[in-house]
Design an enzyme around this catalytic site. Sequence first.
Site, PDB file in Angstrom:
ATOM      1  N   ARG A  51       0.793  -1.235   0.000  1.00  0.00           N
ATOM      2  CA  ARG A  51       0.000   0.000   0.000  1.00  0.00           C
ATOM      3  C   ARG A  51       0.814   1.268   0.000  1.00  0.00           C
ATOM      4  O   ARG A  51       0.436   2.223  -0.666  1.00  0.00           O
ATOM      5  CB  ARG A  51      -1.048  -0.020   1.112  1.00  0.00           C
ATOM      6  N   ARG A 101      11.966   3.302   0.742  1.00  0.00           N
ATOM      7  CA  ARG A 101      11.714   2.437   1.907  1.00  0.00           C
ATOM      8  C   ARG A 101      12.873   1.463   2.019  1.00  0.00           C
ATOM      9  O   ARG A 101      13.314   0.893   1.007  1.00  0.00           O
ATOM     10  CB  ARG A 101      10.410   1.658   1.757  1.00  0.00           C
ATOM     11  N   HIS A 129       8.050   6.514   9.850  1.00  0.00           N
ATOM     12  CA  HIS A 129       7.207   6.304   8.674  1.00  0.00           C
ATOM     13  C   HIS A 129       6.353   7.563   8.548  1.00  0.00           C
ATOM     14  O   HIS A 129       5.159   7.545   8.794  1.00  0.00           O
ATOM     15  CB  HIS A 129       6.348   5.052   8.887  1.00  0.00           C
TER      16      HIS A 129
END
Lengths: 304, 146
Positions: A51, A101, A129
């Site tokens: 996602r 990431r 995050h």
Amino acid sequence: MRHLMSPLDFSVDELDDLLTLANDIEHYPEKYAHACDGKKLATCFYEPSTRTRLSFEAAMLNLGGSVLGFSSADSSSAAKGESVSDTIRVISCYADICAIRHPKEGAALVASLKSFIPVINAGDGGHQHPTQTLTDLLTIRSLKGRLSNLTIGLCGDLKFGRTAHSLIHALIRYANVKFVLISPEELRIPDYIREDVLIKNNVPFTELERLEDAIPSLDILYMTRVQKERFFNEEDYVRMKDFYILTKDKLKLAKEDMLILHPLPRVNEISVEIDDDPRAVYFKQAQYGVYVRMALILTLLKWR
Amino acid sequence: MLNISGINEGYVLDHIKAGRSMSIYKDLKLEQLDCPVAIIKNAKSSKMGKKDMIKVECPINALDLDILGFIDHNITVNIIQNDKIVEKKELHLPKQIINVIKCKNPRCITSIEQELDHIFILTDKEKEIYRCKYCEEQQKKKHRKS
């Protein structure tokens, strides 16, 4: 040029502008459909993510831009031993902005120090995050109308759960915010958050073990997954993963306007029977994630 | 009694906890200096019982002594010029420490990234807390970079 490493990189005023822009995008998407024509977003994902990566890609496509990148370390030059510093210097030649990431904490910061384009930390191990936090803030502000005067329950893995840590960091900047920290003894909030963030800033908080005890007082219930990849030991994971499950019965104790948030993916910590309850906003939250990433891409490209 | 001659210009680091002089020698990177260095171990001390000392004959701007404040702020730093002590330097905690201690967090990017400096930032002066610049892990003094 600015980067986004932590939700605290933006001042409260800058954050307010960003969330206002995200709401404008939500209501008038056509205004922004060509805002990034000709621009490219690189998504450099060294570990699996569905996602977050797709949300970034959807955000850039919605803005009329295009995307390139990789979705695992195996399919990147990291498999050949290339450093993050070298990779980002190369990516800087190909794209206008980058979302990274990486399983190692601080990897995005290393990238930002060598990059010629804005870098967005899309998750660095168990550390930060920030775009999830921006998503959470936008969801709360849009659906509650405020980020102050709230009692927020954080439930589940509060030891390794970076989304919970980041959300605490971000929300303590608003007035009259209280936290109820709900977790088993083994997964309690780390000392550095409890002492250096909550106690140091005189933020009221309580620590509870039972979800039922906490629910009645909450304006927001933020559920988190017990993440297998954060454990070194599978036995510990199996023993603790089902400790905190939100069911219809437990939800009966909640206020009628309490919101249930979850960064997703859900495993079984929220029963599916709750999905149709108007208080369950975790899928709306995923939609807000696209709006806020659109606003972030626009803002960082504007500041470049 | 061991006799070591005085120095014309340089530093005398006094009141080093006995046994710590070699690690301070490394932390100050004294092995990289092309100048006389004397290490005195287990000298008698009325204040400490036993102490170590380091004498360095070098230009007085040749050493970065900030790191001593992090290692042990009780060390006395005497600055010597023309055979005389011209200053007793007060030690402060440095705002950042580079490549002296190593981040112990196995999840930190410093564990895999090549040629990356290990940098710790002073985040709490009162509690003397340093955190890794990258992962924000709190340092423990025993994890020294080797």
